[in-house]
Design a protein around this motif. Structure first.
Motif, PDB file in Angstrom:
ATOM      1  N   UNK A 133       0.845  -1.190   0.000  1.00 42.15           N
ATOM      2  CA  UNK A 133       0.000   0.000   0.000  1.00 42.15           C
ATOM      3  C   UNK A 133       0.881   1.242   0.000  1.00 42.15           C
ATOM      4  N   UNK A 134       0.559   2.169  -0.877  1.00 43.99           N
ATOM      5  CA  UNK A 134       1.239   3.463  -0.958  1.00 43.99           C
ATOM      6  C   UNK A 134       0.231   4.527  -0.537  1.00 43.99           C
ATOM      7  N   UNK A 135       0.478   5.172   0.619  1.00 42.98           N
ATOM      8  CA  UNK A 135      -0.490   6.162   1.113  1.00 42.98           C
ATOM      9  C   UNK A 135      -0.194   7.572   0.607  1.00 42.98           C
ATOM     10  N   UNK A 136       0.763   7.702  -0.295  1.00 39.36           N
ATOM     11  CA  UNK A 136       1.120   9.002  -0.833  1.00 39.36           C
ATOM     12  C   UNK A 136       2.309   9.634  -0.142  1.00 39.36           C
ATOM     13  N   UNK A 137       2.624   9.168   1.047  1.00 34.58           N
ATOM     14  CA  UNK A 137       3.792   9.635   1.793  1.00 34.58           C
ATOM     15  C   UNK A 137       4.719   8.470   2.115  1.00 34.58           C
ATOM     16  N   UNK A 138       4.119   7.351   2.555  1.00 34.57           N
ATOM     17  CA  UNK A 138       4.885   6.185   2.977  1.00 34.57           C
ATOM     18  C   UNK A 138       4.446   4.930   2.231  1.00 34.57           C
ATOM     19  N   UNK A 139       5.356   3.969   2.169  1.00 30.93           N
ATOM     20  CA  UNK A 139       5.092   2.669   1.566  1.00 30.93           C
ATOM     21  C   UNK A 139       4.938   1.631   2.671  1.00 30.93           C
ATOM     22  N   UNK A 169       8.060  15.618   4.281  1.00 26.53           N
ATOM     23  CA  UNK A 169       9.432  15.136   4.205  1.00 26.53           C
ATOM     24  C   UNK A 169       9.535  13.902   5.073  1.00 26.53           C
ATOM     25  N   UNK A 170      10.409  12.982   4.687  1.00 25.24           N
ATOM     26  CA  UNK A 170      10.547  11.714   5.407  1.00 25.24           C
ATOM     27  C   UNK A 170      12.009  11.492   5.775  1.00 25.24           C
ATOM     28  N   UNK A 171      12.233  11.258   7.052  1.00 22.09           N
ATOM     29  CA  UNK A 171      13.564  10.902   7.566  1.00 22.09           C
ATOM     30  C   UNK A 171      13.620   9.393   7.780  1.00 22.09           C
ATOM     31  N   UNK A 279      22.304  -8.626  17.577  1.00 19.81           N
ATOM     32  CA  UNK A 279      21.555  -7.568  18.257  1.00 19.81           C
ATOM     33  C   UNK A 279      20.426  -7.074  17.356  1.00 19.81           C
ATOM     34  N   UNK A 280      19.289  -6.735  17.933  1.00 19.82           N
ATOM     35  CA  UNK A 280      18.156  -6.295  17.108  1.00 19.82           C
ATOM     36  C   UNK A 280      18.446  -4.957  16.444  1.00 19.82           C
ATOM     37  N   UNK A 281      17.820  -4.763  15.306  1.00 18.00           N
ATOM     38  CA  UNK A 281      17.924  -3.503  14.581  1.00 18.00           C
ATOM     39  C   UNK A 281      16.520  -3.050  14.200  1.00 18.00           C
ATOM     40  N   UNK A 282      16.313  -1.747  14.274  1.00 16.60           N
ATOM     41  CA  UNK A 282      15.000  -1.188  13.963  1.00 16.60           C
ATOM     42  C   UNK A 282      15.169   0.007  13.036  1.00 16.60           C
ATOM     43  N   UNK A 283      14.361   0.029  11.984  1.00  9.99           N
ATOM     44  CA  UNK A 283      14.323   1.188  11.088  1.00  9.99           C
ATOM     45  C   UNK A 283      13.319   2.193  11.631  1.00  9.99           C
ATOM     46  N   UNK A 284      13.741   3.436  11.732  1.00  7.53           N
ATOM     47  CA  UNK A 284      12.863   4.530  12.119  1.00  7.53           C
ATOM     48  C   UNK A 284      12.529   5.328  10.865  1.00  7.53           C
ATOM     49  N   UNK A 285      11.260   5.431  10.565  1.00  6.22           N
ATOM     50  CA  UNK A 285      10.806   6.234   9.436  1.00  6.22           C
ATOM     51  C   UNK A 285       9.895   7.315   9.994  1.00  6.22           C
ATOM     52  N   UNK A 286      10.325   8.552   9.873  1.00  6.44           N
ATOM     53  CA  UNK A 286       9.537   9.650  10.435  1.00  6.44           C
ATOM     54  C   UNK A 286       9.045  10.552   9.319  1.00  6.44           C
ATOM     55  N   UNK A 287       7.736  10.678   9.213  1.00  2.00           N
ATOM     56  CA  UNK A 287       7.109  11.513   8.193  1.00  2.00           C
ATOM     57  C   UNK A 287       6.604  12.794   8.823  1.00  2.00           C
ATOM     58  N   UNK A 288       7.041  13.915   8.303  1.00  5.79           N
ATOM     59  CA  UNK A 288       6.545  15.223   8.722  1.00  5.79           C
ATOM     60  C   UNK A 288       5.638  15.733   7.611  1.00  5.79           C
TER      61      UNK A 288
END
Length: 340
Positions: A133-139, A169-171, A279-288
């Protein structure tokens, strides 16, 4: 606190009349009760996600390119078909396991670079697509085997301004921690003015889960915060914000009063494959997604290509600190030393 939206001045900036030095501001450790944060985290984790995971920004996947990511232990590849629709599925070729993230896209078809197996996004030769799903900002991609929940047709996308009326913008960043450590960081608004004094001042948490202050709906379960964003020197932009967790791996800040009312900052945490040491890894995706009803905001929208790198850089500075916070939290939990 900022004036009501209908009574805003022509200029959104305010001058701090009596700024309090960092070391003289009121301590927040008594209000930031570990149990309160832990309970908010548990409630977030109890909410359904429908097995949806954020895998990147919409703008970062133009036609003709692929996106590869390993969510937990599941390798995923995504691309756009000939009509621009998001397609996703297992990242290993069903023939001999080639990494499809390295394969080219030709006219919307993903062509394996080992032996030429062509995928148009539908089931083929043992390759089964994942809902995407593509919401227009994030996938987003739905991974039922990873999430183990009852699947939903679509992800639980937070309410946000229309993209065409906003500047977004997305970090993206990665930390050695688990998604819960990222979510817990965001469900601790009290650390803002202490840990990020270059961005936030005059922060007061005016409502917590279980309260019913002004600005909350009866069924709200979040934090209400008055805070000023620093611009330069004593110039600030005061706002009132509400932090909520609509699903287990997402925390959303809505600006509900002041400049930019209706704007949102969404923080999404996606589990990745562990590092070489397990060790666990996590992706942070921040949408402003910033919006304003000021007439001059049309100029900001026109300048969006110039503003996006600045917005990402600002988010990146905050997340250098916050990922260190989340990583430290995981280290303490992993060693049984976390006091919360």
């Amino acid at each position: 606190m900022s004036p009501a939206p209908g009574r805003r001045g022509r200029i959104p900036l305010r001058l701090r009349r009596a700024p309090v030095p960092w070391d003289r501001q009121a301590p927040t450790w008594r209000e930031a009760k570990p149990g309160l944060i832990a309970d908010a985290l548990k409630r977030a984790q109890s909410r359904p996600s429908g097995n949806w995971y954020v895998i990147g920004a919409s703008r970062d996947l133009p036609p003709g390119r692929t996106l590869g990511i390993t969510v937990a232990a599941t390798e995923v590849v995504a691309w756009r078909d000939g009509e621009g629709r998001l397609r996703a599925g297992p990242g290993a070729c069903p023939h001999l396991g080639a990494p499809l993230r390295d394969s080219p896209v030709r006219c919307g078809t993903l062509v394996c670079h080992w032996h030429g197996l062509a995928l148009d996004g539908g089931p083929f030769a043992g390759w089964e697509p994942f809902p995407a799903f593509d919401d227009g900002v994030l996938l987003w991609v739905r991974l039922d085997a990873v999430g183990g929940e009852t699947p939903s047709e679509r992800p639980y996308v937070p309410v946000r301004p229309r993209v065409r009326d906003a500047v977004e913008a997305v970090y993206a960043g990665v930390g050695r921690c688990e998604p819960e450590d990222v979510v817990a960081n965001r469900l601790d608004p009290w650390h803002g003015a202490w840990f990020h004094p270059y961005s936030f001042v005059d922060l007061t948490v005016t409502g917590t889960p279980g309260d019913s202050p002004a600005g909350f709906l009866p069924d709200d379960d979040g934090f209400l915060v008055d805070v000023s964003f620093k611009v330069a020197g004593r110039l600030v932009v005061p706002v009132r914000a509400r932090f909520t967790a609509p699903e287990p791996r997402t925390v959303v800040m809505h600006i509900i009063e002041g400049e930019g009312t209706g704007s949102v900052v969404e923080t999404h945490a996606t589990p990745l494959a562990p590092d070489e040491r397990g060790r666990p890894r996590t992706a942070v995706t921040e949408a402003v997604v910033a919006a304003s009803d000021r007439r001059g905001f049309a100029v900001a929208r026109a300048a969006a290509p110039l503003l996006r790198p600045l917005m990402r850089a600002s988010a990146g500075r905050l997340w250098r600190d916050d990922l260190a916070y989340a990583e430290r939290r995981w280290e303490l939990r992993d060693s049984g030393r976390f006091p919360g």
